[in-house]
Design a protein around this motif. Sequence first.
Motif, PDB file in Angstrom:
ATOM      1  N   ASN A 156       1.053  -1.120  -0.135  1.00  0.00           N
ATOM      2  CA  ASN A 156       0.261   0.019   0.157  1.00  0.00           C
ATOM      3  C   ASN A 156       0.769   1.287   0.127  1.00  0.00           C
ATOM      4  OD1 ASN A 156      -1.991   1.515  -0.053  1.00  0.00           O
ATOM      5  ND2 ASN A 156      -2.730   1.251   2.101  1.00  0.00           N
ATOM      6  N   ASP A 157       1.220   1.766  -1.243  1.00  0.00           N
ATOM      7  CA  ASP A 157       1.963   2.969  -1.263  1.00  0.00           C
ATOM      8  C   ASP A 157       1.269   4.095  -0.404  1.00  0.00           C
ATOM      9  OD1 ASP A 157       4.111   1.996  -2.615  1.00  0.00           O
ATOM     10  OD2 ASP A 157       3.480   2.726  -4.412  1.00  0.00           O
ATOM     11  N   ILE A 158       1.870   4.955   0.347  1.00  0.00           N
ATOM     12  CA  ILE A 158       1.476   5.958   0.869  1.00  0.00           C
ATOM     13  C   ILE A 158       2.256   7.367   0.708  1.00  0.00           C
ATOM     14  CG2 ILE A 158       2.639   5.706   3.077  1.00  0.00           C
ATOM     15  CD1 ILE A 158       0.053   6.297   4.500  1.00  0.00           C
ATOM     16  N   ALA A 213       4.262  17.804  13.709  1.00  0.00           N
ATOM     17  CA  ALA A 213       3.520  17.851  12.281  1.00  0.00           C
ATOM     18  C   ALA A 213       2.516  17.578  11.994  1.00  0.00           C
ATOM     19  CB  ALA A 213       4.614  17.429  11.485  1.00  0.00           C
ATOM     20  N   VAL A 214       1.716  18.176  10.865  1.00  0.00           N
ATOM     21  CA  VAL A 214       0.377  17.661  10.525  1.00  0.00           C
ATOM     22  C   VAL A 214       0.770  16.897   9.060  1.00  0.00           C
ATOM     23  CG1 VAL A 214      -1.047  19.169  11.910  1.00  0.00           C
ATOM     24  CG2 VAL A 214      -0.307  20.021   9.625  1.00  0.00           C
ATOM     25  N   ASN A 215      -0.233  16.139   8.736  1.00  0.00           N
ATOM     26  CA  ASN A 215       0.007  15.633   7.344  1.00  0.00           C
ATOM     27  C   ASN A 215      -0.977  16.387   6.500  1.00  0.00           C
ATOM     28  OD1 ASN A 215       0.284  14.148   4.996  1.00  0.00           O
ATOM     29  ND2 ASN A 215      -0.401  12.288   6.041  1.00  0.00           N
ATOM     30  N   LEU A 216      -0.498  17.117   5.470  1.00  0.00           N
ATOM     31  CA  LEU A 216      -1.458  17.876   4.633  1.00  0.00           C
ATOM     32  C   LEU A 216      -2.023  16.997   3.512  1.00  0.00           C
ATOM     33  CD1 LEU A 216       0.658  21.067   4.371  1.00  0.00           C
ATOM     34  CD2 LEU A 216      -1.264  20.575   5.736  1.00  0.00           C
ATOM     35  N   ALA A 217      -1.412  15.662   3.466  1.00  0.00           N
ATOM     36  CA  ALA A 217      -1.939  14.736   2.487  1.00  0.00           C
ATOM     37  C   ALA A 217      -2.919  14.012   3.029  1.00  0.00           C
ATOM     38  CB  ALA A 217      -0.763  13.967   1.820  1.00  0.00           C
ATOM     39  N   ARG A 218      -4.160  14.568   2.719  1.00  0.00           N
ATOM     40  CA  ARG A 218      -5.467  13.820   3.151  1.00  0.00           C
ATOM     41  C   ARG A 218      -6.560  13.563   2.122  1.00  0.00           C
ATOM     42  NH1 ARG A 218      -4.952  11.941   8.531  1.00  0.00           N
ATOM     43  NH2 ARG A 218      -3.670  12.962   9.430  1.00  0.00           N
ATOM     44  N   THR A 227     -10.942  15.054   4.751  1.00  0.00           N
ATOM     45  CA  THR A 227     -11.005  14.074   5.870  1.00  0.00           C
ATOM     46  C   THR A 227      -9.705  14.207   6.777  1.00  0.00           C
ATOM     47  OG1 THR A 227     -10.408  12.112   4.751  1.00  0.00           O
ATOM     48  CG2 THR A 227     -12.688  12.731   4.306  1.00  0.00           C
ATOM     49  N   ASP A 228      -9.618  13.001   7.930  1.00  0.00           N
ATOM     50  CA  ASP A 228      -8.675  12.640   8.540  1.00  0.00           C
ATOM     51  C   ASP A 228      -7.943  11.860   7.758  1.00  0.00           C
ATOM     52  OD1 ASP A 228      -9.090  14.612  10.301  1.00  0.00           O
ATOM     53  OD2 ASP A 228     -10.419  13.494  11.609  1.00  0.00           O
ATOM     54  N   THR A 229      -8.217  10.887   6.617  1.00  0.00           N
ATOM     55  CA  THR A 229      -7.713   9.906   6.145  1.00  0.00           C
ATOM     56  C   THR A 229      -6.620  10.233   5.243  1.00  0.00           C
ATOM     57  OG1 THR A 229      -9.898   8.787   6.069  1.00  0.00           O
ATOM     58  CG2 THR A 229      -8.191   7.883   4.806  1.00  0.00           C
ATOM     59  N   PRO A 230      -5.366   9.360   5.535  1.00  0.00           N
ATOM     60  CA  PRO A 230      -4.443   9.767   4.697  1.00  0.00           C
ATOM     61  C   PRO A 230      -4.315   9.484   3.267  1.00  0.00           C
ATOM     62  CG  PRO A 230      -3.513   8.665   6.682  1.00  0.00           C
ATOM     63  CD  PRO A 230      -5.167   8.542   6.512  1.00  0.00           C
ATOM     64  N   VAL A 231      -3.600  10.096   2.250  1.00  0.00           N
ATOM     65  CA  VAL A 231      -3.648   9.677   0.938  1.00  0.00           C
ATOM     66  C   VAL A 231      -2.726   8.463   0.653  1.00  0.00           C
ATOM     67  CG1 VAL A 231      -2.813  10.301  -1.394  1.00  0.00           C
ATOM     68  CG2 VAL A 231      -4.074  11.888   0.131  1.00  0.00           C
ATOM     69  N   ALA A 232      -3.277   7.286   0.223  1.00  0.00           N
ATOM     70  CA  ALA A 232      -2.584   5.879  -0.071  1.00  0.00           C
ATOM     71  C   ALA A 232      -3.373   5.122  -0.979  1.00  0.00           C
ATOM     72  CB  ALA A 232      -2.586   4.935   1.304  1.00  0.00           C
ATOM     73  N   VAL A 233      -2.735   4.235  -1.636  1.00  0.00           N
ATOM     74  CA  VAL A 233      -3.346   3.495  -2.395  1.00  0.00           C
ATOM     75  C   VAL A 233      -4.776   3.020  -2.085  1.00  0.00           C
ATOM     76  CG1 VAL A 233      -3.371   1.156  -3.664  1.00  0.00           C
ATOM     77  CG2 VAL A 233      -1.115   2.711  -3.780  1.00  0.00           C
ATOM     78  N   ASN A 234      -4.992   2.414  -1.035  1.00  0.00           N
ATOM     79  CA  ASN A 234      -6.100   1.817  -0.464  1.00  0.00           C
ATOM     80  C   ASN A 234      -7.190   2.980  -0.105  1.00  0.00           C
ATOM     81  OD1 ASN A 234      -5.271  -0.585  -1.094  1.00  0.00           O
ATOM     82  ND2 ASN A 234      -4.777  -1.163   1.184  1.00  0.00           N
ATOM     83  N   THR A 235      -6.961   4.251   0.015  1.00  0.00           N
ATOM     84  CA  THR A 235      -7.763   5.348   0.185  1.00  0.00           C
ATOM     85  C   THR A 235      -8.116   6.331  -0.864  1.00  0.00           C
ATOM     86  OG1 THR A 235      -6.137   6.748   1.147  1.00  0.00           O
ATOM     87  CG2 THR A 235      -7.051   5.404   2.725  1.00  0.00           C
TER      88      THR A 235
END
Length: 193
Positions: free
Chosen positions: A147-149, A167-172, A183-191
């Motif tokens: 699952n690439d993220i 830090a915060v993750n801007l890739a959502r 959303t609060d969901t990170p950017v990844a292949v499965n999302t």
Amino acid sequence: FLCFTVSFCSAQLTTTNAAPYNTEEYLVNDVLLGADLVTSNFSSVGFNEGIGYFDGNLANIGFEEGVILSSGGLGLVTGEFSTNSPCDWPGCTDADLTLALNEINLTWNVNNVTILEFDFVAESETVTFNYVFGSEEYSNWTCSIYNDIFGFFLSGPGINGIYSNNAVNLARVPDPNNPGEFTDTPVAVNTIN
């Protein structure tokens, strides 16, 4: 015919990390941010093979040019076949990306990372970055253990997140019910599929 199609498609996006695109400082100051910001503390993992400049004038990614990070190497992006990763040794991982992966209930470590880090001083209250996420895992590994993220971590005064240096993750993932919100969901292949 298939070979012609692959060759034609790979010519649409060109990448390089040859001079002048061969330093983190040049890519950040002259391609990503522009020379008007004060920047410092440039570092990377995987630069020699996985970080560089891209020309997207003939591509359909939405940018004419920019900085590219590829955990499979720049050649993989332009249609060359590669099994090498810029970061392909034991322990080549990132705690923040692993934490982001854990946020989507995947509990294994991240491997084969490509990282570009730098500090900058913002001249205004708003900073905007545009990016495109892609992965060769979409065709064969969606909803699997692979699952690439992607993480875009921002830290500094007044920022209180769960990642290193607060830090915060801007890739959502964008909120489909509220355009312009995330959303609060990170950017990844499965999302993002």
